[in-house]
Design a protein around this motif. Structure first.
Motif, PDB file in Angstrom:
ATOM      1  N   ASP A   1      14.314   1.375  -9.183  1.00 30.45           N
ATOM      2  CA  ASP A   1      15.627   1.908  -8.822  1.00 30.45           C
ATOM      3  C   ASP A   1      15.988   1.368  -7.424  1.00 30.45           C
ATOM      4  O   ASP A   1      15.476   1.848  -6.408  1.00 30.45           O
ATOM      5  N   GLY A   2      16.861   0.354  -7.425  1.00 28.20           N
ATOM      6  CA  GLY A   2      17.201  -0.324  -6.172  1.00 28.20           C
ATOM      7  C   GLY A   2      17.850   0.607  -5.163  1.00 28.20           C
ATOM      8  O   GLY A   2      17.637   0.471  -3.953  1.00 28.20           O
ATOM      9  N   LYS A   3      18.629   1.577  -5.670  1.00 32.14           N
ATOM     10  CA  LYS A   3      19.311   2.502  -4.749  1.00 32.14           C
ATOM     11  C   LYS A   3      18.303   3.422  -4.066  1.00 32.14           C
ATOM     12  O   LYS A   3      18.397   3.718  -2.881  1.00 32.14           O
ATOM     13  N   ARG A   4      17.340   3.862  -4.865  1.00 28.28           N
ATOM     14  CA  ARG A   4      16.313   4.754  -4.309  1.00 28.28           C
ATOM     15  C   ARG A   4      15.446   4.006  -3.285  1.00 28.28           C
ATOM     16  O   ARG A   4      15.071   4.567  -2.256  1.00 28.28           O
ATOM     17  N   LEU A   5      15.170   2.733  -3.566  1.00 28.59           N
ATOM     18  CA  LEU A   5      14.399   1.927  -2.600  1.00 28.59           C
ATOM     19  C   LEU A   5      15.180   1.798  -1.293  1.00 28.59           C
ATOM     20  O   LEU A   5      14.633   1.975  -0.197  1.00 28.59           O
ATOM     21  N   ARG A   6      16.463   1.530  -1.415  1.00 27.20           N
ATOM     22  CA  ARG A   6      17.305   1.387  -0.222  1.00 27.20           C
ATOM     23  C   ARG A   6      17.336   2.688   0.584  1.00 27.20           C
ATOM     24  O   ARG A   6      17.221   2.678   1.816  1.00 27.20           O
ATOM     25  N   THR A   7      17.463   3.815  -0.112  1.00 24.45           N
ATOM     26  CA  THR A   7      17.495   5.106   0.579  1.00 24.45           C
ATOM     27  C   THR A   7      16.191   5.341   1.348  1.00 24.45           C
ATOM     28  O   THR A   7      16.204   5.800   2.495  1.00 24.45           O
ATOM     29  N   ALA A   8      15.068   5.010   0.707  1.00 28.07           N
ATOM     30  CA  ALA A   8      13.769   5.200   1.379  1.00 28.07           C
ATOM     31  C   ALA A   8      13.699   4.328   2.634  1.00 28.07           C
ATOM     32  O   ALA A   8      13.262   4.778   3.709  1.00 28.07           O
ATOM     33  N   LEU A   9      14.148   3.080   2.508  1.00 27.29           N
ATOM     34  CA  LEU A   9      14.116   2.173   3.669  1.00 27.29           C
ATOM     35  C   LEU A   9      15.056   2.672   4.766  1.00 27.29           C
ATOM     36  O   LEU A   9      14.732   2.600   5.961  1.00 27.29           O
ATOM     37  N   GLU A  10      16.198   3.190   4.362  1.00 25.29           N
ATOM     38  CA  GLU A  10      17.155   3.689   5.369  1.00 25.29           C
ATOM     39  C   GLU A  10      16.629   4.948   6.062  1.00 25.29           C
ATOM     40  O   GLU A  10      16.824   5.133   7.268  1.00 25.29           O
ATOM     41  N   GLU A  11      15.964   5.804   5.308  1.00 25.86           N
ATOM     42  CA  GLU A  11      15.353   7.001   5.921  1.00 25.86           C
ATOM     43  C   GLU A  11      14.295   6.581   6.940  1.00 25.86           C
ATOM     44  O   GLU A  11      14.234   7.112   8.048  1.00 25.86           O
ATOM     45  N   MET A  12      13.462   5.632   6.551  1.00 27.20           N
ATOM     46  CA  MET A  12      12.400   5.175   7.451  1.00 27.20           C
ATOM     47  C   MET A  12      12.987   4.481   8.691  1.00 27.20           C
ATOM     48  O   MET A  12      12.433   4.596   9.785  1.00 27.20           O
TER      49      MET A  12
ATOM     50  N   ILE B   1       7.448  -2.346   6.349  1.00 26.93           N
ATOM     51  CA  ILE B   1       7.909  -1.133   5.655  1.00 26.93           C
ATOM     52  C   ILE B   1       8.451  -1.465   4.259  1.00 26.93           C
ATOM     53  O   ILE B   1       8.331  -0.662   3.340  1.00 26.93           O
ATOM     54  N   LEU B   2       9.001  -2.669   4.082  1.00 27.27           N
ATOM     55  CA  LEU B   2       9.477  -3.058   2.741  1.00 27.27           C
ATOM     56  C   LEU B   2       8.315  -3.047   1.747  1.00 27.27           C
ATOM     57  O   LEU B   2       8.473  -2.610   0.605  1.00 27.27           O
ATOM     58  N   GLY B   3       7.157  -3.488   2.197  1.00 25.25           N
ATOM     59  CA  GLY B   3       5.990  -3.541   1.309  1.00 25.25           C
ATOM     60  C   GLY B   3       5.463  -2.155   0.961  1.00 25.25           C
ATOM     61  O   GLY B   3       4.929  -1.946  -0.132  1.00 25.25           O
ATOM     62  N   VAL B   4       5.601  -1.222   1.902  1.00 24.13           N
ATOM     63  CA  VAL B   4       5.118   0.134   1.628  1.00 24.13           C
ATOM     64  C   VAL B   4       6.140   0.892   0.783  1.00 24.13           C
ATOM     65  O   VAL B   4       5.785   1.537  -0.209  1.00 24.13           O
ATOM     66  N   MET B   5       7.415   0.790   1.164  1.00 21.04           N
ATOM     67  CA  MET B   5       8.449   1.478   0.378  1.00 21.04           C
ATOM     68  C   MET B   5       8.624   0.815  -0.998  1.00 21.04           C
ATOM     69  O   MET B   5       8.928   1.492  -1.988  1.00 21.04           O
ATOM     70  N   GLY B   6       8.420  -0.501  -1.057  1.00 19.79           N
ATOM     71  CA  GLY B   6       8.466  -1.205  -2.355  1.00 19.79           C
ATOM     72  C   GLY B   6       7.366  -0.680  -3.266  1.00 19.79           C
ATOM     73  O   GLY B   6       7.574  -0.418  -4.451  1.00 19.79           O
ATOM     74  N   ALA B   7       6.174  -0.507  -2.700  1.00 18.55           N
ATOM     75  CA  ALA B   7       5.043   0.014  -3.487  1.00 18.55           C
ATOM     76  C   ALA B   7       5.311   1.451  -3.925  1.00 18.55           C
ATOM     77  O   ALA B   7       5.007   1.840  -5.061  1.00 18.55           O
ATOM     78  N   LEU B   8       5.893   2.233  -3.012  1.00 25.19           N
ATOM     79  CA  LEU B   8       6.227   3.616  -3.367  1.00 25.19           C
ATOM     80  C   LEU B   8       7.230   3.650  -4.513  1.00 25.19           C
ATOM     81  O   LEU B   8       7.099   4.435  -5.467  1.00 25.19           O
ATOM     82  N   GLU B   9       8.230   2.771  -4.438  1.00 29.68           N
ATOM     83  CA  GLU B   9       9.236   2.703  -5.497  1.00 29.68           C
ATOM     84  C   GLU B   9       8.596   2.298  -6.833  1.00 29.68           C
ATOM     85  O   GLU B   9       8.965   2.811  -7.893  1.00 29.68           O
ATOM     86  N   VAL B  10       7.640   1.397  -6.769  1.00 22.84           N
ATOM     87  CA  VAL B  10       6.907   0.989  -7.985  1.00 22.84           C
ATOM     88  C   VAL B  10       6.207   2.206  -8.592  1.00 22.84           C
ATOM     89  O   VAL B  10       6.288   2.461  -9.800  1.00 22.84           O
ATOM     90  N   LEU B  11       5.539   2.986  -7.755  1.00 26.20           N
ATOM     91  CA  LEU B  11       4.821   4.159  -8.269  1.00 26.20           C
ATOM     92  C   LEU B  11       5.773   5.230  -8.778  1.00 26.20           C
ATOM     93  O   LEU B  11       5.517   5.885  -9.793  1.00 26.20           O
ATOM     94  N   ARG B  12       6.896   5.394  -8.081  1.00 28.01           N
ATOM     95  CA  ARG B  12       7.891   6.367  -8.558  1.00 28.01           C
ATOM     96  C   ARG B  12       8.396   5.955  -9.938  1.00 28.01           C
ATOM     97  O   ARG B  12       8.568   6.782 -10.830  1.00 28.01           O
ATOM     98  N   THR B  13       8.641   4.647 -10.108  1.00 25.39           N
ATOM     99  CA  THR B  13       9.153   4.135 -11.390  1.00 25.39           C
ATOM    100  C   THR B  13       8.117   4.331 -12.502  1.00 25.39           C
ATOM    101  O   THR B  13       8.454   4.776 -13.603  1.00 25.39           O
ATOM    102  N   ILE B  14       6.875   4.022 -12.199  1.00 28.26           N
ATOM    103  CA  ILE B  14       5.810   4.170 -13.198  1.00 28.26           C
ATOM    104  C   ILE B  14       5.686   5.649 -13.586  1.00 28.26           C
ATOM    105  O   ILE B  14       5.548   5.996 -14.756  1.00 28.26           O
TER     106      ILE B  14
END
Ligand code: GLV
Ligand code: MN
Ligand code: MN
Length: 413
Positions: A9-20, A98-111
């Motif tokens: 979910d690209g929007k959710r990834l963006r939100t996580a990056l913006e929060e961080m 942070i992209l690598g950590v939030m990207g990984a988090l987004e991967v786990l959220r998706t799974i």
């Protein structure tokens, strides 16, 4: 849904990056989240909250590395690991690490959202002090975890204010109880911005690095004789800063002199007592030499050392040179690099084979586990600066490649 059609979910990834990006936000649009600072703690706290929200088993080790584990069907098969770092440079960017950590988090959220059961556990990781800017060297967390750096040496490293790494780790409450000691890893993936101009220039969306250059760090201490600048004649001065100035230029000229592919930089300099009307009597400067050709980097240092000694002798300024840290050039695992390329191709994303000029925790990880990285373009090739930027669509594309790399590895038996 058919697994091949799964997307993050690209929007959710963006939100996580913006929060961080709010944590340690700088007026110029970047972030400053130096290792073990209050901002680093705040980012860690938020990260752990998000890990708990998706029911991961959270573990913190004695280096402050944070792991979040999602169980697989098997408790015996080594896990897939995925992550990067959340610390930043001073006045750094909103994507490095942070992209690598939030990207990984987004991967786990998706799974998780899709209720996918993997054969192997998947472990997300935030490594402590990748940057090495507040406390040298870099990649301390992964270095100790992989058995390549000594924890006690690192605990004693001090920042420019004299604060110790070990004490700062305790102060922010992240000296965990678990030993920083590796377990077997089936595959390690790190998703990162390129931090250079190549992908943009080549008009490619995904970078598939075949490895990382070697990084060699040195600390140079030059001594002079302090005196009043007015009454002291120019002849016979022992000006530590003038000696250092000559040395800085020698470093800058080194790559051209050596030929071959290397870069060399003085990025940090401390001049004492740093008063306009005192001749400087002490300078500390750093040297960073990188190349894919390790032998070239080593002989460059030998050459430079001789030049430094010559300058110091001529100017009557004693010199001390410390070989602070060396990490060898790192080839990644062909099979995993090919997987990055293949998945990019399936998505119709043009990919590019390259070498990473930036250091990453993947350097140490590749010494103990099959490793690959995924790069996305840095706008204008700028990084380690507040204007560091990557298009949101590109962030999403890279995270989709990461998702399928992780899934393929985690489904392997
Ligand atoms: C790490 O950020 C590096 O210096 O490449
Ligand atoms: Mn980084
Ligand atoms: Mn960095």
């Amino acid at each position: 849904m058919h697994r091949e059609n799964l997307r993050i979910d690209g929007k959710r990834l963006r939100t996580a990056l913006e929060e961080m990006a709010k944590i340690g936000a700088t007026p110029g649009g970047g972030v400053q989240r130096l290792t073990l600072s209050d901002e680093d703690k705040q980012a860690r706290d938020l990260f752990i909250k998000w890990l708990h929200e998706i029911d991961l088993e959270v573990m913190i080790d004695e280096m402050g590395n944070i792991f979040g584990k999602r169980a697989g069907k098997s408790t015996k098969l080594p896990p897939v690991m995925v992550g990067s770092h959340m610390d930043s440079q001073p006045k750094g960017g909103r994507f490095d690490g942070i992209l690598g950590v939030m990207g990984a988090l987004e991967v786990l959220r998706t799974i998780n959202d899709n209720g996918i059961e993997t054969e192997r556990p998947i472990i997300i990781v935030d490594w402590t002090n990748e940057e090495g800017t507040r406390f040298a060297p870099a990649m301390m967390g992964s270095g100790v975890w992989t058995g390549k750096l000594d924890k006690d040496w690192l605990y004693g490293r001090i920042d420019i204010h004299g604060k110790r790494f070990g004490e700062e780790l305790e102060r922010i409450g992240y000296k965990g109880g678990r030993p920083a000691k590796r377990w077997p890893v089936h595959a390690y993936y790190e998703y990162h911005i390129e931090q250079g101009p190549v992908l943009e220039r080549e008009k490619k969306l995904i970078g598939a690095p075949k490895g990382i250059v070697c990084l060699h760090w040195y600390d140079i201490y030059v001594e002079g004789t302090a005196n009043q600048v007015g009454p002291t004649p120019m002849e016979g001065r022992n000006d530590a800063l003038c000696a250092a100035a000559e040395m800085v230029l020698k470093v800058n000229e080194l790559p051209a002199k050596m030929g071959g592919n290397m870069v060399a930089t003085v990025g940090e300099i401390h001049n004492f007592p740093n008063s306009r009307n005192i001749i400087p009597d002490r300078v500390h400067l750093t040297v960073d030499i990188r190349s894919w050709d390790e032998g070239l980097a080593v002989s460059a240092w030998e050459d430079l050392k001789a030049d430094f000694e010559g300058i110091a002798g001529r100017r009557g300024c004693p010199i001390r040179m410390e070989e602070t840290w060396r990490v060898g050039h790192t080839p990644f695992e062909d099979r995993l690099v090919k997987r990055v390329v293949d998945i990019a191709e399936q998505f119709g994303y043009p990919s590019h084979s390259m070498v990473s000029g930036a250091g990453h925790d993947a350097t140490y990880m590749s010494q103990v586990a099959p490793t690959a990285m995924i790069f996305v373009p840095s706008i204008g090739g700028r990084s380690h600066v507040e204007v560091e930027n990557t298009r949101w669509d590109d962030c999403e594309a890279g995270a989709n490649v990461l998702l399928h790399c992780v899934l393929q590895s985690a489904l392997e038996v």
